[in-house]
Design a protein around this motif. Structure first.
Motif, short mmCIF file in Angstrom:
data_model
loop_
_atom_site.label_atom_id
_atom_site.label_comp_id
_atom_site.label_asym_id
_atom_site.label_seq_id
_atom_site.Cartn_x
_atom_site.Cartn_y
_atom_site.Cartn_z
N ASP A 280 0.83 -1.26 -0.35
CA ASP A 280 0.06 -0.03 -0.12
C ASP A 280 0.97 1.71 -0.18
N ASP B 219 -0.22 3.85 1.85
CA ASP B 219 -0.20 4.39 3.21
C ASP B 219 1.08 4.25 4.09
N GLN C 168 1.31 1.48 5.50
CA GLN C 168 0.32 0.72 6.51
C GLN C 168 1.28 -0.95 6.61
N ARG D 142 0.82 -4.82 11.66
CA ARG D 142 0.25 -3.29 11.60
C ARG D 142 0.70 -2.19 11.91
N ARG E 234 -2.67 4.01 9.42
CA ARG E 234 -1.84 4.94 9.31
C ARG E 234 -1.93 6.34 9.74
MG MG Z 1 -4.21 1.75 4.71
#
Ligand code: MG
Ligand code: UDP
Length: 354
Positions: free
Chosen positions: A108, A110, A112, A211, A214
């Motif tokens: 991704d 972002d 993450q 994780r 964000r």
């Molecule tokens: Mg994300």
């Protein structure tokens, strides 16, 4: 079984090429941070060349221009400009169809999907694995509702689908080129990547990670969209809802038959008492409901068949942007697949309409 030497291209003149595939949708605030972190990590990895395939999924902010800036500065960054927003699943397909690498990592924009997992993933690839999944170990960065619904989804999906999807594996994963090539042959437009990725199989291992939340920008999914994605997944990978209908319908028929027999008995032998209006109304209403529901579910599958039979391209690329030496990407997309000095196999060149 794959041999590690093949992976490092021993005996050949070139090093392995890693393709980072990342979809961007309105990620303007995070583009620089993404590339900064990525560069920092990739530069630490020895014996590998890399490229980034960045897909601009019809962003409405300045994402595309920022990507273009990066691509102008560095020829290793390729930008696929989709003609509109196609959604993450199709954006990823576009990206994977255009890698030049021997191995791809999907992540991704972002951050993450942490970049520090990349060396470990590559190590597993060199050890002979074709797919390395990033498994979310701790989902405390998600809301309680999201965690609960997602675990319910995985359980339900794996119960009713022939294809088992690994729990808590997102799209963050490494895939060998041959896996990506098989994915390239799968052109369904109603796409559920988690299922498709799992369906192709291959030697798979996983790496756990936590994780992070964000930090930049906002999630592009709301609860309804996630529910729709889950429904898409179930109806793309399982005919269970249809079977449920058959069984449910049969069950209702049996119950109705017993109830009808009872009514006849009641009226003929015991003489009955009411003219029958309530029972008729209840029956009619109930079965109209059942029929509508059934038609709805059947319609869902017919809708799928309809959209797949149209054989529309899953996505449309407006233009591919990459700083190149001799190639003329706009006229001939094929030329961009000669990257640097490395003779790469051409990937799939479907659905190119400019
Ligand atoms: Mg994300
Ligand atoms: N994304 C995309 N098209 C869309 C929605 C999202 O390409 O229509 C990208 C987005 O830019 C990001 C990735 O998909 O790189 C994951 O999106 P997001 O972070 O919003 O999802 P979450 O992490 O909340 O599941």
């Amino acid at each position: 079984m794959d041999q590690a030497p093949d992976r490092t291209h021993e005996g050949t003149m070139r090093r392995a090429l890693l393709s980072i595939v990342t979809p961007f949708y309105n990620e303007g605030e995070g583009v620089h941070a993404f590339f900064n972190e990525l560069y920092e990590e990739l530069e630490k990895i020895p014996d590998i060349d890399w490229e980034v395939v960045a897909i601009d999924d019809g962003s409405r902010d300045n994402t595309f221009n920022l990507l273009l800036d990066h691509s102008h500065r560095d020829g290793r960054i390729k930008v696929l400009e989709l003609s509109r927003n196609f959604g993450k699943e199709l954006a990823l397909k576009a990206g994977l169809d255009h890698i030049s690498g021997d191995v791809a990592i999907v992540m991704d924009a972002d951050l993450q999907d942490p970049v520090y997992l990349i060396p470990g993933m590559l190590q597993q690839w060199r050890n002979g694995f074709d797919v390395v999944l990033g498994i979310r170990e701790d989902r405390s960065s998600d809301t309680r509702l999201k965690r609960w619904t997602s675990s319910a989804f995985y359980t339900l999906f794996n119960m009713i689908s022939d294809t088992q999807i690994p729990v808590n594996a997102g799209d963050f994963r490494l895939m060998d080129r041959k896996v990506v090539e098989i994915l390239g042959t799968m052109n369904e437009c109603n796409r559920f990547n988690k299922g498709i990725f799992a369906w192709v199989g291959f030697r798979t291992t996983s790496l756990p990670y936590v994780r992070p939340i964000r930090l930049i920008g906002q999630t592009k999914w709301n609860f309804i969209q996630l529910l729709l994605l889950a429904w898409q997944g179930v109806t793309s990978f399982s005919a269970f809802p249809l079977k449920l209908l058959t069984v449910g319908g049969l069950f209702l028929c049996i119950v109705t038959f017993i109830y009808g027999s009872f009514l006849i008995f009641d009226t003929l032998i015991l003489g009955g008492d009411v003219p029958g209006y309530p029972s008729i109304m209840v029956t009619i209403l109930f079965f109209s409901g059942v029929q509508m529901l059934s038609l709805g579910i059947v319609g869902e599958y017919i809708g799928r068949i309809y959209s797949e039979t149209k054989k529309r391209p899953p996505y449309v690329i407006r233009k591919i942007h990459q700083q190149k030496h001799e190639s003329h990407q706009h006229q001939d997309h094929r030329s961009i697949h000669t990257f640097g000095d490395h003779p790469f196999h051409p990937t799939h060149f479907r659905h190119h309409q400019t």
